[in-house]
Design an enzyme around this catalytic site. Structure first.
Site, PDB file in Angstrom:
ATOM      1  N   GLN A 107      34.410 -16.208  18.840  1.00  0.00           N
ATOM      2  CA  GLN A 107      33.181 -15.637  19.344  1.00  0.00           C
ATOM      3  C   GLN A 107      31.962 -16.296  18.710  1.00  0.00           C
ATOM      4  O   GLN A 107      31.985 -16.742  17.561  1.00  0.00           O
ATOM      5  CB  GLN A 107      33.156 -14.130  19.068  1.00  0.00           C
ATOM      6  CG  GLN A 107      34.271 -13.361  19.763  1.00  0.00           C
ATOM      7  CD  GLN A 107      34.043 -13.213  21.251  1.00  0.00           C
ATOM      8  OE1 GLN A 107      32.918 -13.106  21.720  1.00  0.00           O
ATOM      9  NE2 GLN A 107      35.120 -13.214  22.016  1.00  0.00           N
ATOM     10  N   ASP A 142      31.990 -10.422  22.298  1.00  0.00           N
ATOM     11  CA  ASP A 142      31.617  -9.453  21.277  1.00  0.00           C
ATOM     12  C   ASP A 142      30.381  -8.672  21.710  1.00  0.00           C
ATOM     13  O   ASP A 142      29.483  -9.229  22.355  1.00  0.00           O
ATOM     14  CB  ASP A 142      31.314 -10.166  19.957  1.00  0.00           C
ATOM     15  CG  ASP A 142      32.574 -10.511  19.174  1.00  0.00           C
ATOM     16  OD1 ASP A 142      33.676 -10.102  19.599  1.00  0.00           O
ATOM     17  OD2 ASP A 142      32.453 -11.182  18.132  1.00  0.00           O
ATOM     18  N   THR A 208      25.793  -8.153   9.738  1.00  0.00           N
ATOM     19  CA  THR A 208      26.836  -7.534   8.923  1.00  0.00           C
ATOM     20  C   THR A 208      26.753  -8.102   7.520  1.00  0.00           C
ATOM     21  O   THR A 208      26.795  -9.328   7.332  1.00  0.00           O
ATOM     22  CB  THR A 208      28.227  -7.806   9.506  1.00  0.00           C
ATOM     23  OG1 THR A 208      28.303  -7.277  10.831  1.00  0.00           O
ATOM     24  CG2 THR A 208      29.309  -7.152   8.647  1.00  0.00           C
ATOM     25  N   LEU A 209      26.644  -7.230   6.533  1.00  0.00           N
ATOM     26  CA  LEU A 209      26.536  -7.657   5.140  1.00  0.00           C
ATOM     27  C   LEU A 209      27.856  -8.257   4.662  1.00  0.00           C
ATOM     28  O   LEU A 209      28.913  -7.631   4.795  1.00  0.00           O
ATOM     29  CB  LEU A 209      26.158  -6.460   4.267  1.00  0.00           C
ATOM     30  CG  LEU A 209      25.797  -6.761   2.810  1.00  0.00           C
ATOM     31  CD1 LEU A 209      24.464  -7.507   2.732  1.00  0.00           C
ATOM     32  CD2 LEU A 209      25.718  -5.471   1.997  1.00  0.00           C
ATOM     33  N   TRP A 210      27.794  -9.438   4.119  1.00  0.00           N
ATOM     34  CA  TRP A 210      28.973 -10.133   3.599  1.00  0.00           C
ATOM     35  C   TRP A 210      29.478  -9.396   2.368  1.00  0.00           C
ATOM     36  O   TRP A 210      28.703  -9.043   1.480  1.00  0.00           O
ATOM     37  CB  TRP A 210      28.586 -11.572   3.243  1.00  0.00           C
ATOM     38  CG  TRP A 210      29.717 -12.522   3.079  1.00  0.00           C
ATOM     39  CD1 TRP A 210      30.412 -12.783   1.940  1.00  0.00           C
ATOM     40  CD2 TRP A 210      30.268 -13.377   4.086  1.00  0.00           C
ATOM     41  NE1 TRP A 210      31.379 -13.731   2.168  1.00  0.00           N
ATOM     42  CE2 TRP A 210      31.306 -14.121   3.470  1.00  0.00           C
ATOM     43  CE3 TRP A 210      29.994 -13.592   5.437  1.00  0.00           C
ATOM     44  CZ2 TRP A 210      32.063 -15.069   4.170  1.00  0.00           C
ATOM     45  CZ3 TRP A 210      30.742 -14.530   6.131  1.00  0.00           C
ATOM     46  CH2 TRP A 210      31.770 -15.251   5.502  1.00  0.00           C
ATOM     47  N   LEU A 211      30.776  -9.172   2.291  1.00  0.00           N
ATOM     48  CA  LEU A 211      31.333  -8.504   1.123  1.00  0.00           C
ATOM     49  C   LEU A 211      31.237  -9.420  -0.101  1.00  0.00           C
ATOM     50  O   LEU A 211      31.296 -10.646   0.023  1.00  0.00           O
ATOM     51  CB  LEU A 211      32.790  -8.119   1.382  1.00  0.00           C
ATOM     52  CG  LEU A 211      32.986  -6.967   2.369  1.00  0.00           C
ATOM     53  CD1 LEU A 211      34.458  -6.837   2.759  1.00  0.00           C
ATOM     54  CD2 LEU A 211      32.481  -5.652   1.790  1.00  0.00           C
ATOM     55  N   ASP A 275      41.620  -4.667  20.100  1.00  0.00           N
ATOM     56  CA  ASP A 275      41.712  -6.080  19.734  1.00  0.00           C
ATOM     57  C   ASP A 275      41.959  -6.299  18.247  1.00  0.00           C
ATOM     58  O   ASP A 275      41.654  -7.360  17.726  1.00  0.00           O
ATOM     59  CB  ASP A 275      40.421  -6.804  20.148  1.00  0.00           C
ATOM     60  CG  ASP A 275      40.566  -8.317  20.137  1.00  0.00           C
ATOM     61  OD1 ASP A 275      41.602  -8.817  20.599  1.00  0.00           O
ATOM     62  OD2 ASP A 275      39.642  -8.989  19.648  1.00  0.00           O
ATOM     63  N   GLU A 280      42.124  -7.078   7.352  1.00  0.00           N
ATOM     64  CA  GLU A 280      41.924  -7.581   6.009  1.00  0.00           C
ATOM     65  C   GLU A 280      42.022  -6.456   4.975  1.00  0.00           C
ATOM     66  O   GLU A 280      41.637  -5.314   5.246  1.00  0.00           O
ATOM     67  CB  GLU A 280      40.549  -8.250   5.868  1.00  0.00           C
ATOM     68  CG  GLU A 280      40.443  -9.624   6.492  1.00  0.00           C
ATOM     69  CD  GLU A 280      40.215  -9.590   7.996  1.00  0.00           C
ATOM     70  OE1 GLU A 280      40.370 -10.626   8.653  1.00  0.00           O
ATOM     71  OE2 GLU A 280      39.892  -8.499   8.518  1.00  0.00           O
ATOM     72  N   ASP A 295      35.028  -6.636  11.844  1.00  0.00           N
ATOM     73  CA  ASP A 295      35.057  -7.162  13.211  1.00  0.00           C
ATOM     74  C   ASP A 295      35.367  -6.073  14.233  1.00  0.00           C
ATOM     75  O   ASP A 295      36.459  -6.007  14.806  1.00  0.00           O
ATOM     76  CB  ASP A 295      36.076  -8.297  13.330  1.00  0.00           C
ATOM     77  CG  ASP A 295      35.631  -9.544  12.572  1.00  0.00           C
ATOM     78  OD1 ASP A 295      34.412  -9.735  12.429  1.00  0.00           O
ATOM     79  OD2 ASP A 295      36.495 -10.321  12.127  1.00  0.00           O
TER      80      ASP A 295
END
Length: 395
Positions: A107, A142, A208-211, A275, A280, A295
């Site tokens: 996507q 998406d 979206t905040l990155w971990l 989907d 994770e 996601d």
């Protein structure tokens, strides 16, 4: 008392005890578990509305430092987050320092770096709010607004396993192009690539905040994943005893992971996400990490479609966390719809969902509750409602 009379009395007592358990875990307030879960629910309600334009005033830490410290083995953010509005506001307003193509996947997305070095994933608008995605339940591009709505549903359900998401408008000319890599300029911003909707120079999307990098992720194949091949069914689609086989495989044979999968099935059914072929967790967790709700953009595509197969982990295993069951009951009778409206009112791209999708949440919730009650009728509440409150301390 004669033996026959004693047996009648004993059966009556057992019946009353069973009914009492169902009552107490069906929206009642009498058990310790129910009282604890009710207190958690009230905390969620109290913190649901967020203030627009909120800023951090009581700390020298950056919003990114605060959000990073929230993350633990079993939660992305804690039960009480008075700084959440300020962190989300920073996400939606912070200067963009760098823009590159997104991480691998099918996507269209961009990886942005915000002021202070915080990485975020930007997913652009592809459809209007009332667009209906036809075809397979996993069809379509998406949906950026689905990421926003899914995050707030995660808050409402009390799972706290979804990374922070907020809607944002970005100016392609002034915010993206000056800091974009050549690769991004040659794909994301050129004509003829996958369609993304922009109005003039402004593009709507989700961030979206990155971990945090100190929490590396491990990818797993979902045991109830689809084959995505016409005419070929996955085992769970034809074997009703499939859950028995899953229970013998690590990490589902011990620890919280199987119950996490069932929680996720409930979450995905509510949002219409068929989907989730992989998921994770945190690395080297020995099965103790939460299933992270990453996601969620293949959601809220068709409000009229209630894809029951998404619930297969629930109706095949016929088990659910007590805390999840209690929360679902507290959200019945229109409470879920109302809570989502309240939570989404904060977001910069609101209205986030069309009315039809808000109505679908309540309808799907009723279907989940009915499924759990069928399990309880078939095998009893003791075998269906599982007490699992695994709280691991932060490192």
């Amino acid at each position: 008392m004669k033996l026959k009379q004693r047996m009648v009395v004993l059966c009556a007592v057992l019946l009353l005890l069973g009914l009492a358990k169902i009552f107490l875990l069906d929206g009642g307030e009498g058990s310790a578990a129910s009282r604890r879960d009710l207190r958690a629910f009230r905390k969620m309600e109290a913190g649901l509305s967020l203030s627009r334009g909120a800023r951090l005033t009581h700390t020298l830490q950056s919003p990114w430092e605060i959000a990073s410290q929230w993350v633990g083995p079993r939660e992305v953010y804690p039960e009480e987050t008075p700084e959440l509005a300020a962190v989300l506001t920073a996400l939606s307003t912070a200067q963009i320092e760098r823009a590159d193509v997104g991480y691998k996947g099918t996507q269209l997305k961009a990886l942005l770096v915000l002021d202070g070095g915080q990485k975020v994933v930007f997913k652009p608008k592809r459809y209007n709010r009332d667009y209906v995605v036809e075809g397979e339940p996993y069809a379509g591009y998406d949906r950026h607004n689905a990421e926003v709505a899914a995050f707030h549903l995660d808050r409402i359900l009390g799972f706290r396993r979804a990374p922070l998401v907020v809607g944002r408008y970005v100016n392609l000319r002034t915010e993206i192009k000056p800091v974009a890599t050549d690769q991004l300029l040659s794909t994301f911003l050129t004509q003829g690539h996958e369609p993304a909707c922009a109005e003039g120079e402004v593009m709507e999307g989700s961030l979206t905040l990155w971990l945090p990098d100190v929490w590396p992720l491990q990818k797993h194949r979902h045991p109830w994943g689809r084959t995505y091949r016409e005419g070929k069914l996955a085992r769970w689609e034809y074997d009703e005893s499939y859950c028995d086989a899953v229970k013998k495989m690590p990490p589902y044979d011990a620890g919280p992971r199987l119950l996490d999968v069932i929680d996720t099935a409930i979450f995905d059914y509510l949002i219409g996400n068929a989907d989730r072929h992989h998921y994770e967790s945190f690395q080297d967790d020995g099965g103790a990490s939460m299933l992270i709700l990453l996601d969620n953009a293949k959601s809220f595509g068709n409000a009229a479609l209630d894809e029951r197969s998404i619930l297969a982990p629930l109706y095949q295993c016929c088990m659910i966390r007590v805390s999840t069951w209690n929360r679902l009951n507290l959200l019945r009778n229109g409470v879920l719809n109302s809570a989502m409206r309240q939570a989404l009112a904060f977001d910069p791209i609101q209205p986030v969902l069309a009315e039809s999708h808000l109505a679908a949440l309540d309808r799907r919730l009723s279907g989940i509750v009915a499924t759990v009650k069928q399990c309880m009728e078939a095998q009893g509440p003791d075998n269906t409602l599982i007490e699992d409150r695994m709280n691991l301390p932060h490192p």
